[in-house]
Design an enzyme around this catalytic site. Sequence first.
Site, PDB file in Angstrom:
ATOM      1  N   THR A  36     -14.100  21.465 116.659  1.00  0.00           N
ATOM      2  CA  THR A  36     -13.958  20.043 116.633  1.00  0.00           C
ATOM      3  C   THR A  36     -13.007  19.368 117.158  1.00  0.00           C
ATOM      4  O   THR A  36     -12.774  18.362 117.781  1.00  0.00           O
ATOM      5  CB  THR A  36     -13.965  19.618 114.928  1.00  0.00           C
ATOM      6  OG1 THR A  36     -14.920  20.259 114.196  1.00  0.00           O
ATOM      7  CG2 THR A  36     -14.012  18.103 114.900  1.00  0.00           C
ATOM      8  N   TYR A  70     -12.868  33.429 111.846  1.00  0.00           N
ATOM      9  CA  TYR A  70     -13.833  32.201 111.795  1.00  0.00           C
ATOM     10  C   TYR A  70     -15.238  32.835 112.239  1.00  0.00           C
ATOM     11  O   TYR A  70     -15.392  33.423 113.416  1.00  0.00           O
ATOM     12  CB  TYR A  70     -13.497  31.225 112.973  1.00  0.00           C
ATOM     13  CG  TYR A  70     -14.138  29.858 113.278  1.00  0.00           C
ATOM     14  CD1 TYR A  70     -15.336  29.650 112.205  1.00  0.00           C
ATOM     15  CD2 TYR A  70     -14.099  29.129 114.091  1.00  0.00           C
ATOM     16  CE1 TYR A  70     -16.222  28.716 112.275  1.00  0.00           C
ATOM     17  CE2 TYR A  70     -14.960  27.934 114.261  1.00  0.00           C
ATOM     18  CZ  TYR A  70     -15.982  27.566 113.245  1.00  0.00           C
ATOM     19  OH  TYR A  70     -16.582  26.637 113.138  1.00  0.00           O
ATOM     20  N   LYS A  83     -13.240  31.815 107.475  1.00  0.00           N
ATOM     21  CA  LYS A  83     -13.854  30.318 107.517  1.00  0.00           C
ATOM     22  C   LYS A  83     -15.182  30.799 107.892  1.00  0.00           C
ATOM     23  O   LYS A  83     -15.772  31.281 108.888  1.00  0.00           O
ATOM     24  CB  LYS A  83     -13.436  29.457 108.821  1.00  0.00           C
ATOM     25  CG  LYS A  83     -14.101  27.928 108.930  1.00  0.00           C
ATOM     26  CD  LYS A  83     -13.668  27.193 110.088  1.00  0.00           C
ATOM     27  CE  LYS A  83     -14.483  25.851 110.183  1.00  0.00           C
ATOM     28  NZ  LYS A  83     -14.202  25.082 111.311  1.00  0.00           N
ATOM     29  N   VAL A 116     -13.178  23.762 105.091  1.00  0.00           N
ATOM     30  CA  VAL A 116     -12.481  23.313 106.295  1.00  0.00           C
ATOM     31  C   VAL A 116     -13.582  22.589 106.924  1.00  0.00           C
ATOM     32  O   VAL A 116     -14.758  22.906 107.560  1.00  0.00           O
ATOM     33  CB  VAL A 116     -12.131  24.351 107.353  1.00  0.00           C
ATOM     34  CG1 VAL A 116     -11.697  23.696 108.675  1.00  0.00           C
ATOM     35  CG2 VAL A 116     -11.207  25.330 106.918  1.00  0.00           C
TER      36      VAL A 116
END
Length: 306
Positions: A54, A142, A170, A210
């Site tokens: 993002t 991640y 994540k 998140v």
Amino acid sequence: MTTDARPPAPFGRALCAMVTPFTEDGALDLDGARRLADRLVSRGCDGLVLSGTTGESPTTTDAEKAALVTAVREAVGDRASVVAGVGTADTRHTVELALAAERAGADGLLVVTPYYSRPPQDALEAHFREIADASGLPLVLYDIPGRTGTRIEPDTLVRLAGHPRIVAVKDCSYDLLGTQKVLSRTSLAYYAGCDEQVLALYAVGAAGYVSTVANVVPDLFRAVLDAFDAGDTGRAALLQRRAIPLVEAMMAAGLPGTVTAKALLGALGLPAGPVRAPLRPADRETTDTLLAAYEELVAASDQLQV
């Protein structure tokens, strides 16, 4: 499960995958980043994840990434954790970014699976261990195979959990069975990385989330967690369902979340600016749809006193 049985949340529960604000000519907007970071923390975020997907990490320079960490650290002080995205497809470059983020004042590192090259699991494990050994900061791994092409397999995560600085995941794997397998065998803190799964993962023991959607509604999913922790699972489920139209508009309508988040932030007069190529800005019709979903959610939240 009771909250006493929940693994620790090393970076807080409510984290935002923050956009990286740019000026209208495309330069890094550090003042806008400070203002946005302060707003997010003031409205309920425990932590900010910078330079993730993002945050447009593929199109920001190493120097910009470090400057962003420094600026956000200045803005939030010790009110929130700052996690710096440092993952690349190159182990050596990732180590360099990790050390730079540590010097800039980050509290932790977000390390995505190397993309495109699709390393096998033993190489992937060695990659993460080398980065964890390189700095003194804790790591969030991640797992987002839909973008990287490579899954961090549950057995690999179980082995990596033995490293003292690999503390969290994540999770964008969309594998609830695999997630529960790791949760049952390790003390890794899991963070839902997909907004539609916040409550589902929290209910089975995740530490928090998140969220990209948190850029525009930073207190939304925190209310979901608060209701669940208070034992009001019905309210938690209602709040999660109420969020789905906005989640769908921002995350599942064919555009990257970066594009939709920046469009909506800009329409609300908040720091964001343009996206960098190859991404392109949302058109007027898409922005109007986003605004309508946002306004509907705000109205519903007011009725529920969120």
